[in-house]
Enzyme design. Structure first.
Site, PDB file in Angstrom:
ATOM      1  N   TYR A 442       0.820  -1.213   0.000  1.00 33.07           N
ATOM      2  CA  TYR A 442       0.000   0.000   0.000  1.00 33.07           C
ATOM      3  C   TYR A 442       0.857   1.267   0.000  1.00 33.07           C
ATOM      4  O   TYR A 442       1.883   1.350   0.680  1.00 33.07           O
ATOM      5  CB  TYR A 442      -0.866   0.042   1.257  1.00 33.07           C
ATOM      6  CG  TYR A 442      -2.167  -0.727   1.214  1.00 33.07           C
ATOM      7  CD1 TYR A 442      -2.907  -0.870   0.044  1.00 33.07           C
ATOM      8  CD2 TYR A 442      -2.681  -1.293   2.372  1.00 33.07           C
ATOM      9  CE1 TYR A 442      -4.107  -1.558   0.031  1.00 33.07           C
ATOM     10  CE2 TYR A 442      -3.890  -1.982   2.376  1.00 33.07           C
ATOM     11  CZ  TYR A 442      -4.599  -2.118   1.201  1.00 33.07           C
ATOM     12  OH  TYR A 442      -5.792  -2.795   1.200  1.00 33.07           O
ATOM     13  N   GLU A 443       0.387   2.295  -0.712  1.00 30.13           N
ATOM     14  CA  GLU A 443       0.968   3.646  -0.685  1.00 30.13           C
ATOM     15  C   GLU A 443       2.487   3.667  -0.928  1.00 30.13           C
ATOM     16  O   GLU A 443       3.224   4.422  -0.304  1.00 30.13           O
ATOM     17  CB  GLU A 443       0.656   4.323   0.663  1.00 30.13           C
ATOM     18  CG  GLU A 443      -0.813   4.422   1.000  1.00 30.13           C
ATOM     19  CD  GLU A 443      -1.607   5.292   0.033  1.00 30.13           C
ATOM     20  OE1 GLU A 443      -0.987   5.989  -0.797  1.00 30.13           O
ATOM     21  OE2 GLU A 443      -2.842   5.273   0.101  1.00 30.13           O
ATOM     22  N   GLY A 444       2.932   2.822  -1.834  1.00 27.54           N
ATOM     23  CA  GLY A 444       4.364   2.768  -2.146  1.00 27.54           C
ATOM     24  C   GLY A 444       5.020   1.587  -1.470  1.00 27.54           C
ATOM     25  O   GLY A 444       4.992   1.458  -0.253  1.00 27.54           O
TER      26      GLY A 444
END
Length: 604
Positions: A442-444
Site C-alpha cells: 500500500y501507498e508505495g
C-alpha cells in the site's frame, strides 16, 4: 474468541505518558480538548468496536466482497458502518471547524482508528479513503466543489476514493494516460484505473473519485498530471443524482483483506464522464502527495493494528494450550508430570515477546509520528512548525514500512505459536497473516519507501531532518542514563547512533561521486538498519517511563504492567538491536553491488 484484540492500558500509557498528548492539547488549535474528553472518546470507540466491528471480522473474510451483475456486493455491515462513522465523527474528526469537522489531533484520531482496525481491519478502510479524498477537496478545491461534495462525504452518505494506478502505471505515475478534455467549466474524462480500494459497492448512494488524469496537450511525465473530482453520479440542479459514466468493470479477489473491496473502474466508456479540476492544472501529483504523510501513517497504523490483534490471539492460545512438559533439573522430561501450558516453553515465550516488541513498538512509532504531524501544524512559531515538519518527513517512510514489514514477521510468529492449528481456518491467525501482507505494498512498496528515506529524507536540507532526529534520540539517551538499570541500554543505543554515522559516511561517498544507482542499491537494508535503531530508541523511552512510574510510585497501572514493558525493552535490545551490526557490514561493503546489472549476462 474473546474481545481481547487490543490492550487499552498500553495504548493509553503510550498516548498520555510516553508521548504526552498533553503537549499537543496545549496548542491553540486543540484547546477545546482535554484528557477527560479523549478518555470518553476512546472508551466509546472500544465499546462500538466490540459490538459493530469485531463480531463481523471473520464473517467478512468468509463472505468476501465480489463483483456480480455490474456492481460490487459487500457485507451489509459496510453501509451500516459508514453511516455510524459519519454520526460518530470518524470521518469528520480531522477536519477544521469551518469545514464541518471536529478538529481533533492526529494523535487522538490515530488512537481511535487503531482500536477499530485491530477489531476489524476491513471496515475502517472505507472511511480512510473517504477522509483522504475529502481532505484533497477541502485543501485544494474551490468553494463550489467543497459545498457540493464535502458535507455528504463527512456525514458518511457518500464515499470517496483516490484513483492513481492504471494497468501500465503503478509506481511509475509519469506513465498515466487517463485523459481530460476541456468541456466548458468542466472536463470529459476517459480512461481506466485499477486497484481502487472502496471504489464502488452496493448500497452506496454515491462515490466521489479523486482522479489523476492528463489534460490534452499537458507536458509529458509527472509535470503534466492534474487532479479531478469525478463522482460516480453527478449532482443535478434539483438536488438529485444522475449517472456519470463511471463503470465498475471488475473487482480483484485477494489473498487477504477480502472484506475490503478493490475495484477496476472505467471512466467515459460512453463519452459522458464529467470531471471538475481541483486546484491548478498540472499540479495533481503535488496535491496528492501533500496528503501522503497522513496516508502512510495510516498504512503503518493498520499493519500495527493487525499485528496487535494477532499477538493477543496467539497469547490467548498459549495461555490455554497444554503441550509437552518442562525440563527437569536433570535435563529430562518427566512423563508422569501433567502437561504444561505452551507459554511456559522458552521458545514460545521468545516468539510472544517478539510479537509484543513489534506490535507495541509500532504503536509507539505511530503516536510519535502523529505527534510530529500535529505540532508541524499547530506549534506557535514558524521555527517550531518547520522543526516538526522535518521530523515528520524523515519518520514517514519508516512509520509506513516498519509495522508493515515487521508486522508480517510478528504475525508469522503468531502462526508458529499455534503450530499446525495456526495453518487451519479454525483459528484466526491465518487470516491475520493473509490480511497484513498487503500493507508493505500500500501507498508505495518497501523499496520505494526505502529509496525515499535514504535518497530524499536523509539528505534533505543538507541533512537537517537527520540532525534534528539525532538530537531527539540523544536527549532520550541522556534522560535514561539517570536510571542505573537503564544506563547499559542507553550506552548501547548511543553506540548504534555512532554506527549510523559510519554507515551514512560510507554510503554518501557514492552519492558524492555521482554514482546514485550504487548509493540507493541497498536502500532497503538501510531502511531495516535505521528502523531497528529507531525502535530501540522508542523502547528505551517506553522503559524509562515505566521505570519512572515504579520509582516514584506514581502508578496508574499495576507494577507488573510496568515491569513487562522494561522486560520487553531488554528483550528487544538482546534479540533485535544486535542485528544492526550485520546490516552495517552489508551497507559498508564498498564492493560493486551484486544487484546492479552489468553488460555481462547473469542469472538472477
Amino acid at each position: 474468541m474473546a474481545n481481547q484484540y487490543v490492550d487499552l492500558e498500553t495504548l493509553k500509557f503510550l498516548l498520555y505518558k510516553v508521548h504526552s498528548v498533553q503537549d499537543v492539547l496545549e496548542q491553540e488549535r486543540y484547546a477545546e480538548y482535554d484528557k477527560d474528553s479523549i478518555e470518553m472518546l476512546l472508551n466509546s470507540v472500544k465499546d462500538f468496536s466490540d459490538k459493530e466491528l469485531f463480531p463481523y471480522f471473520r464473517e467478512m473474510d468468509e463472505q468476501p466482497a465480489h463483483f456480480k451483475d455490474g456492481e460490487i456486493v459487500v457485507h451489509p455491515q459496510v453501509n451500516k458502518y459508514m453511516k455510524a462513522a459519519g454520526e460518530m465523527g470518524f470521518i469528520s474528526g480531522s477536519f477544521s471547524y469551518e469545514d464541518g469537522g471536529m478538529q481533533l489531533p492526529q494523535m487522538v484520531l490515530n488512537a481511535s482508528a487503531f482500536i477499530q482496525e485491530a477489531a476489524n481491519n476491513y471496515l475502517p478502510g472505507y472511511v480512510g479513503l473517504t477522509v483522504g479524498s475529502a481532505e484533497l477537496i477541502t485543501h485544494f478545491g474551490n468553494k463550489e466543489l467543497n459545498k457540493t461534495y464535502v458535507p455528504k462525504m463527512l456525514e458518511g452518505t457518500w464515499g470517496g476514493t483516490m484513483c492513481l494506478t492504471e494497468p501500465q502505471a503503478g509506481s511509475s505515475l509519469s506513465d498515466i494516460v487517463t485523459s481530460a478534455t476541456p468541456d466548458g467549466d468542466s472536463y470529459k474524462i476517459n480512461g481506466q484505473k485499477i486497484f481502487i480500494s472502496g471504489g464502488d459497492y452496493q448500497g452506496a448512494e454515491n462515490i466521489v473519485h479523486l482522479v489523476l488524469a492528463r489534460i490534452k496537450g499537458a507536458p509529458a511525465g509527472t509535470k503534466g498530471i492534474s487532479l479531478f473530482v469525478v463522482p460516480k453520479k453527478r449532482p443535478t440542479a434539483d438536488g438529485g443524482l444522475t449517472p456519470n459514466d463511471v463503470t465498475t468493470v471488475a473487482d480483484f479477489q485477494k489473498m487477504g483483506q477480502r472484506g475490503y473491496c478493490t475495484t477496476h473502474l472505467f471512466f467515459g466508456d460512453k463519452e459522458d464522464c464529467t470531471g471538475w479540476l481541483v486546484g491548478e492544472p498540472n499540479q495533481g501529483l503535488k496535491y496528492m502527495f501533500l496528503m501522503m504523510n497522513g496516508a502512510r501513517i495510516g498504512v503503518g497504523r493498520g499493519a500495527a493494528a493487525i499485528a496487535t490483534a494477532a499477538y493477543h490471539a496467539s497469547l490467548n492460545y498459549a495461555n490455554e494450550r497444554p503441550q509437552g512438559r518442562k525440563l527437569t533439573s536433570t535435563g529430562k522430561k518427566d512423563a508422569n508430570q501433567e502437561q504444561t501450558l505452551i507459554i511456559n516453553h522458552p521458545d514460545v515465550r521468545r516468539m510472544l515477546l517478539l510479537q509484543k516488541a513489534i506490535s507495541e513498538g509500532s504503536l509507539s512509532l505511530i503516536f510519535l509520528t502523529a505527534k510530529y504531524h500535529d505540532l508541524s501544524l499547530a506549534s506557535a512559531t514558524a521555527e517550531e512548525r518547520e522543526k516538526y515538519r522535518l521530523l515528520l518527513e524523515i519518520m514517514t517512510p519508516v512509520v509506513k514500512t516498519y509495522p508493515s514489514e515487521m508486522g508480517k514477521t510478528s504475525v508469522d510468529n503468531g502462526v508458529q505459536v499455534l503450530g499446525g492449528y495456526g495453518f487451519c481456518s479454525d483459528y484466526v491467525l491465518q487470516q491475520y497473516l493473509r490480511d497484513i501482507r498487503i500493507f508493505a505494498l500500500y501507498e508505495g512498496t518497501t523499496g520505494i519507501q526505502s529509496q525515499d528515506l535514504l535518497g530524499r529524507k536523509v539528505t534533505m536540507n543538507n541533512g537537517e531532518a537527520l540532525k534534528l532526529l539525532s538530537v531527539e534520540i540523544s536527549n532520550s539517551i541522556q534522560a535514561s542514563m539517570a536510571h542505573d538499570s537503564l544506563a547499559p541500554y542507553a550506552k548501547k543505543l548511543a553506540a548504534k547512533l555512532e554506527l549510523t554515522q559510519d554507515v551514512l559516511k560510507s554510503l554518501m561517498g557514492f552519492a558524492m561521486k555521482g554514482d546514485y544507482q550504487r548509493f540507493l542499491a541497498d536502500a532497503t537494508p538501510f531502511m531495516e538498519f535505521f528502523s531497528n535503531i529507531l525502535m530501540g530508541w522508542l523502547w528505551l523511552d517506553l522503559a524509562r517511563e515505566a521505570q519512572n512510574a515504579l520509582v516514584t510510585g506514581n502508578k496508574e497501572n499495576s507494577a507488573e504492567f510496568y515491569e513487562s514493558k522494561i522486560h520487553t525493552m531488554q528483550f528487544y535490545f538482546k534479540y533485535e538491536l544486535p542485528k544492526t551490526t550485520g546490516l552495517a557490514e552489508i551497507l559498508m561493503d564498498n564492493k560493486t553491488a551484486l544487484t546492479i546489472g552489468t553488460d555481462k549476462e547473469v542469472f538472477v
